[in-house]
Design a protein around this motif. Structure first.
Motif, PDB file in Angstrom:
ATOM      1  N   LEU A 182       1.002  -1.144  -0.094  1.00  0.00           N
ATOM      2  CA  LEU A 182       0.008  -0.170   0.018  1.00  0.00           C
ATOM      3  C   LEU A 182       0.844   1.236   0.119  1.00  0.00           C
ATOM      4  CD1 LEU A 182      -2.971  -1.016   2.347  1.00  0.00           C
ATOM      5  CD2 LEU A 182      -2.807  -0.734  -0.343  1.00  0.00           C
ATOM      6  N   ALA A 183       1.998   1.198   0.768  1.00  0.00           N
ATOM      7  CA  ALA A 183       2.891   2.441   0.800  1.00  0.00           C
ATOM      8  C   ALA A 183       3.544   2.579  -0.513  1.00  0.00           C
ATOM      9  CB  ALA A 183       3.996   2.300   1.843  1.00  0.00           C
ATOM     10  N   ARG A 184       3.634   1.476  -1.173  1.00  0.00           N
ATOM     11  CA  ARG A 184       4.559   1.552  -2.470  1.00  0.00           C
ATOM     12  C   ARG A 184       3.719   2.073  -3.470  1.00  0.00           C
ATOM     13  NH1 ARG A 184       9.228  -1.096  -4.725  1.00  0.00           N
ATOM     14  NH2 ARG A 184      10.157  -0.387  -2.720  1.00  0.00           N
ATOM     15  N   ILE A 185       2.459   1.567  -3.483  1.00  0.00           N
ATOM     16  CA  ILE A 185       1.325   2.107  -4.649  1.00  0.00           C
ATOM     17  C   ILE A 185       1.154   3.669  -4.277  1.00  0.00           C
ATOM     18  CG2 ILE A 185      -0.720   1.852  -5.326  1.00  0.00           C
ATOM     19  CD1 ILE A 185      -0.398  -1.088  -5.274  1.00  0.00           C
ATOM     20  N   GLU A 186       0.925   3.841  -3.116  1.00  0.00           N
ATOM     21  CA  GLU A 186       0.797   5.251  -2.735  1.00  0.00           C
ATOM     22  C   GLU A 186       1.937   6.089  -3.254  1.00  0.00           C
ATOM     23  OE1 GLU A 186      -1.615   7.505  -1.989  1.00  0.00           O
ATOM     24  OE2 GLU A 186      -2.297   5.680  -1.619  1.00  0.00           O
ATOM     25  N   LYS A 187       3.151   5.734  -3.118  1.00  0.00           N
ATOM     26  CA  LYS A 187       4.343   6.293  -3.414  1.00  0.00           C
ATOM     27  C   LYS A 187       4.527   6.574  -5.046  1.00  0.00           C
ATOM     28  CE  LYS A 187       7.863   7.231  -0.787  1.00  0.00           C
ATOM     29  NZ  LYS A 187       8.840   6.535   0.108  1.00  0.00           N
ATOM     30  N   ILE A 188       4.014   5.509  -5.832  1.00  0.00           N
ATOM     31  CA  ILE A 188       4.095   5.291  -7.365  1.00  0.00           C
ATOM     32  C   ILE A 188       3.004   6.428  -7.900  1.00  0.00           C
ATOM     33  CG2 ILE A 188       3.837   4.031  -9.363  1.00  0.00           C
ATOM     34  CD1 ILE A 188       4.678   1.754  -7.568  1.00  0.00           C
ATOM     35  N   LYS A 189       1.872   6.355  -7.099  1.00  0.00           N
ATOM     36  CA  LYS A 189       0.849   7.135  -7.775  1.00  0.00           C
ATOM     37  C   LYS A 189       1.279   8.800  -7.540  1.00  0.00           C
ATOM     38  CE  LYS A 189      -3.612   4.828  -6.749  1.00  0.00           C
ATOM     39  NZ  LYS A 189      -4.286   5.046  -5.711  1.00  0.00           N
ATOM     40  N   GLU A 190       2.001   8.995  -6.407  1.00  0.00           N
ATOM     41  CA  GLU A 190       2.316  10.550  -5.921  1.00  0.00           C
ATOM     42  C   GLU A 190       3.495  10.932  -6.946  1.00  0.00           C
ATOM     43  OE1 GLU A 190       3.110  10.405  -1.765  1.00  0.00           O
ATOM     44  OE2 GLU A 190       5.072  11.577  -2.285  1.00  0.00           O
ATOM     45  N   LEU A 191       4.320   9.980  -7.355  1.00  0.00           N
ATOM     46  CA  LEU A 191       5.571  10.228  -8.105  1.00  0.00           C
ATOM     47  C   LEU A 191       5.282  10.186  -9.741  1.00  0.00           C
ATOM     48  CD1 LEU A 191       8.226   9.005  -5.770  1.00  0.00           C
ATOM     49  CD2 LEU A 191       7.547  11.413  -6.148  1.00  0.00           C
ATOM     50  N   LYS A 192       4.601   9.290  -9.910  1.00  0.00           N
ATOM     51  CA  LYS A 192       4.574   8.935 -11.491  1.00  0.00           C
ATOM     52  C   LYS A 192       4.319  10.015 -12.523  1.00  0.00           C
ATOM     53  CE  LYS A 192      -0.099   7.080 -12.024  1.00  0.00           C
ATOM     54  NZ  LYS A 192      -1.038   7.182 -12.519  1.00  0.00           N
ATOM     55  N   ASP A 193       3.676  11.144 -11.972  1.00  0.00           N
ATOM     56  CA  ASP A 193       3.628  12.353 -12.867  1.00  0.00           C
ATOM     57  C   ASP A 193       5.102  13.187 -13.125  1.00  0.00           C
ATOM     58  OD1 ASP A 193       0.922  11.857 -12.936  1.00  0.00           O
ATOM     59  OD2 ASP A 193       0.266  13.125 -11.368  1.00  0.00           O
ATOM     60  N   GLU A 194       5.856  12.896 -12.077  1.00  0.00           N
ATOM     61  CA  GLU A 194       7.170  13.923 -12.156  1.00  0.00           C
ATOM     62  C   GLU A 194       8.175  12.888 -12.771  1.00  0.00           C
ATOM     63  OE1 GLU A 194       7.913  14.936  -8.148  1.00  0.00           O
ATOM     64  OE2 GLU A 194       5.832  15.178  -7.846  1.00  0.00           O
ATOM     65  N   LEU A 195       8.136  11.440 -12.530  1.00  0.00           N
ATOM     66  CA  LEU A 195       9.372  10.615 -12.886  1.00  0.00           C
ATOM     67  C   LEU A 195       8.825   9.881 -13.882  1.00  0.00           C
ATOM     68  CD1 LEU A 195      10.883   9.873  -9.466  1.00  0.00           C
ATOM     69  CD2 LEU A 195      11.645  11.631 -11.033  1.00  0.00           C
ATOM     70  N   SER A 196       9.610   9.295 -14.676  1.00  0.00           N
ATOM     71  CA  SER A 196       9.142   8.188 -15.729  1.00  0.00           C
ATOM     72  C   SER A 196       9.312   6.909 -14.884  1.00  0.00           C
ATOM     73  CB  SER A 196      10.156   7.979 -16.822  1.00  0.00           C
ATOM     74  OG  SER A 196      11.336   7.426 -16.470  1.00  0.00           O
ATOM     75  N   LEU A 197       8.624   5.907 -15.466  1.00  0.00           N
ATOM     76  CA  LEU A 197       8.540   4.479 -14.815  1.00  0.00           C
ATOM     77  C   LEU A 197      10.032   4.131 -14.443  1.00  0.00           C
ATOM     78  CD1 LEU A 197       5.215   2.685 -16.166  1.00  0.00           C
ATOM     79  CD2 LEU A 197       5.442   4.023 -13.950  1.00  0.00           C
ATOM     80  N   ASP A 198      10.868   4.188 -15.486  1.00  0.00           N
ATOM     81  CA  ASP A 198      12.374   3.733 -15.530  1.00  0.00           C
ATOM     82  C   ASP A 198      12.833   4.466 -14.355  1.00  0.00           C
ATOM     83  OD1 ASP A 198      12.101   1.669 -17.496  1.00  0.00           O
ATOM     84  OD2 ASP A 198      12.382   3.142 -18.796  1.00  0.00           O
ATOM     85  N   GLU A 199      12.712   5.786 -14.163  1.00  0.00           N
ATOM     86  CA  GLU A 199      13.408   6.393 -12.935  1.00  0.00           C
ATOM     87  C   GLU A 199      12.822   5.997 -11.773  1.00  0.00           C
ATOM     88  OE1 GLU A 199      14.379  11.031 -14.829  1.00  0.00           O
ATOM     89  OE2 GLU A 199      12.288  10.513 -14.599  1.00  0.00           O
ATOM     90  N   LEU A 200      11.657   5.787 -11.725  1.00  0.00           N
ATOM     91  CA  LEU A 200      11.007   5.175 -10.479  1.00  0.00           C
ATOM     92  C   LEU A 200      11.765   3.720 -10.092  1.00  0.00           C
ATOM     93  CD1 LEU A 200       7.154   6.044 -10.645  1.00  0.00           C
ATOM     94  CD2 LEU A 200       8.685   6.835  -8.846  1.00  0.00           C
ATOM     95  N   ALA A 201      11.725   3.043 -11.162  1.00  0.00           N
ATOM     96  CA  ALA A 201      12.253   1.726 -10.898  1.00  0.00           C
ATOM     97  C   ALA A 201      13.696   1.978 -10.308  1.00  0.00           C
ATOM     98  CB  ALA A 201      12.231   0.921 -12.171  1.00  0.00           C
TER      99      ALA A 201
END
Lengths: 234, 209
Positions: free
Chosen positions: B55-74
């Protein structure tokens, strides 16, 4: 180290190492891992190690004992890889076999594909039949079934399984059907599929399907000829 | 010490993401493979996730996915510490660790100015434990020493730091993966930290700087 070309015409063998172009025409064997810019096989080639390359082109038969890492892979004929494969774009016309897992951007197969582990790609197109030992995970999966296929699990955004017309003899002995435990996707379109569980937002169950349990969110469409156990809207 | 699990179906309902998104994030390695826990239920095999973490991870992905690309997030979620080197000055300026730990870091490193990510990580984790008041400074130094000598072997892998105390004597250990843990009677589990979570925090901390 300088990269040099390696050319084997006829029958021959060489050691692995760092190369520019590796061209094997005829019967070639390489001992050890190879790292090259381009690997070209015309005929029969075996690598007793792993392959790292920019471009791999196999016309004929290729056997790699280790893993393979490349940008482009094009196979006409057959390829057998002992470990994992990682590539950007792969096109296999004929037969592809990977003992481990396969990670790619795009995979196109015309013919037969066998993967021991998981297969993940952004786009996966199969015209023929396939076996995936683990999870088949792709953004877009399009399968035109031409023979018996199997996967443990399929998951992705859009999943389309259709049957291509095939000869009568083939229909009796090698029915073009897919057997899978679980299919999960946003948009799922199935034909001639046997599954324990299908979950999706928009689900379309076509002719020849036998599904034990369907769970859908937005829309469900069923063909009259499909056999469906329980249906749940969630 | 069992972690609470959540089924895939519940997770999707709770977070509002679709199968496609979940699978795409899995493909991009935003969600570690080991969080996909397979269990058999009456409907056959089902996938479960460690509830809190996912849940924490998905929250963080949702929060950051507009700023960073998926690869950057990875890259940020990967348990492999970034090849970042910070100077002592930068660490002080960004308040990554408390002043006391900073002082100690200064003493330990002597004249050297550059601090690698892995080194900083160990100070960061010890700092967190110290701040929460769970351990004493002396224990913190032991944890740090243990981390220094054993963490390099675990780099790129997910691991947990466990601190146990019995009758005032403390022992700490690094555990590969996330298995069960059963301690003898009378032993107090002082802390059990999931190291990749701190790597993420620290990476965020540095990239935001």
């Amino acid at each position: 180290m300088e990269r040099r070309d390696l050319v084997i015409a006829g029958t021959g063998h060489a050691s692995g190492g760092l190369y520019n172009l590796v061209k094997l025409s005829g019967n070639g064997k390489l001992y050890g891992d190879i790292d090259c810019l381009e690997l070209q096989v015309q005929g029969n080639a075996a690598v007793e190690g792993s392959v790292k390359a920019n471009m791999v082109h196999i016309a004929g038969k290729g056997h790699v004992a280790g893993g393979m890492e490349c940008e482009w892979m094009k196979v006409s004929g057959s390829v057998r890889i002992g470990e994992h494969v990682q590539c950007q774009e792969a096109t296999v016309r004929g037969h592809g076999e990977v003992k481990g897992s396969w990670t790619a951007e795009t995979v196109r197969v015309h013919g037969e594909l066998t993967i021991g582990g998981d297969c993940s790609a952004e786009r996966m197109e199969v015209e023929g039949h396939f076996t995936v030992g683990g999870l088949l995970n792709a953004g877009y999966i399009e399968v035109k079934l031409l023979g018996p296929s199997r996967a443990k699990e399929i998951g992705g955004e859009t999943i389309v399984i259709k049957r291509q017309g095939s000869s009568l003899l083939k229909k009796w002995f090698f029915p073009a059907e897919l057997t899978v435990d679980v299919i999960e996707g946003d948009s799922v379109h199935l034909e001639h599929t046997t599954a324990k569980m299908v979950r999706g937002n928009r689900v379309m169950i076509g002719p020849g399907c036998r599904i034990e349990r369907v769970e859908y969110r937005d829309a469900l469409e069923c063909d009259e000829e499909a056999k469906i156990g329980t249906v749940e809207k969630g | 010490m069992e972690q609470e699990l959540i089924s895939k179906k519940e997770l999707l309902e709770l977070t509002g993401i679709s199968y496609g998104q979940l699978y795409r994030w899995k493909r991009k390695k935003l969600i570690p493979e080991e969080w996909f826990i397979r269990k058999s239920t009456f409907t056959g095999q089902e996938t479960f996730f460690p509830k809190e973490k996912i849940l924490a991870r998905i929250e963080k992905i949702k929060e950051l996915k507009d700023e960073l690309s998926l690869d950057e997030l990875a890259g940020m979620f990967a348990p492999d510490p970034a090849a970042v080197v910070l100077t002592k000055e930068e660490i002080a300026k960004r308040h990554i660790v408390s002043d006391m730990v900073l002082q100690w870091l200064n003493d330990e490193l002597g004249d050297r100015q550059d601090v690698s990510f892995a080194e900083l990580l160990s100070f960061y984790i010890v700092d967190r434990l110290l701040r929460s008041g769970e351990i004493s400074l002396e224990e913190g130094k032991n944890i740090w020493r243990m981390f220094e000598s054993h963490y390099p072997k675990l780099q790129g892998k997910s691991c947990e730091l466990v601190v146990l105390r019995k009758m005032g004597v403390t022992a700490c250990l690094l555990m590969e993966g996330a298995g069960g843990l059963y301690a003898e009677e009378g032993a107090k589990l002082v802390a059990r930290l999931h190291v990749p979570a701190f790597i993420e925090e620290l990476k965020l901390n540095i990239s935001e700087g």
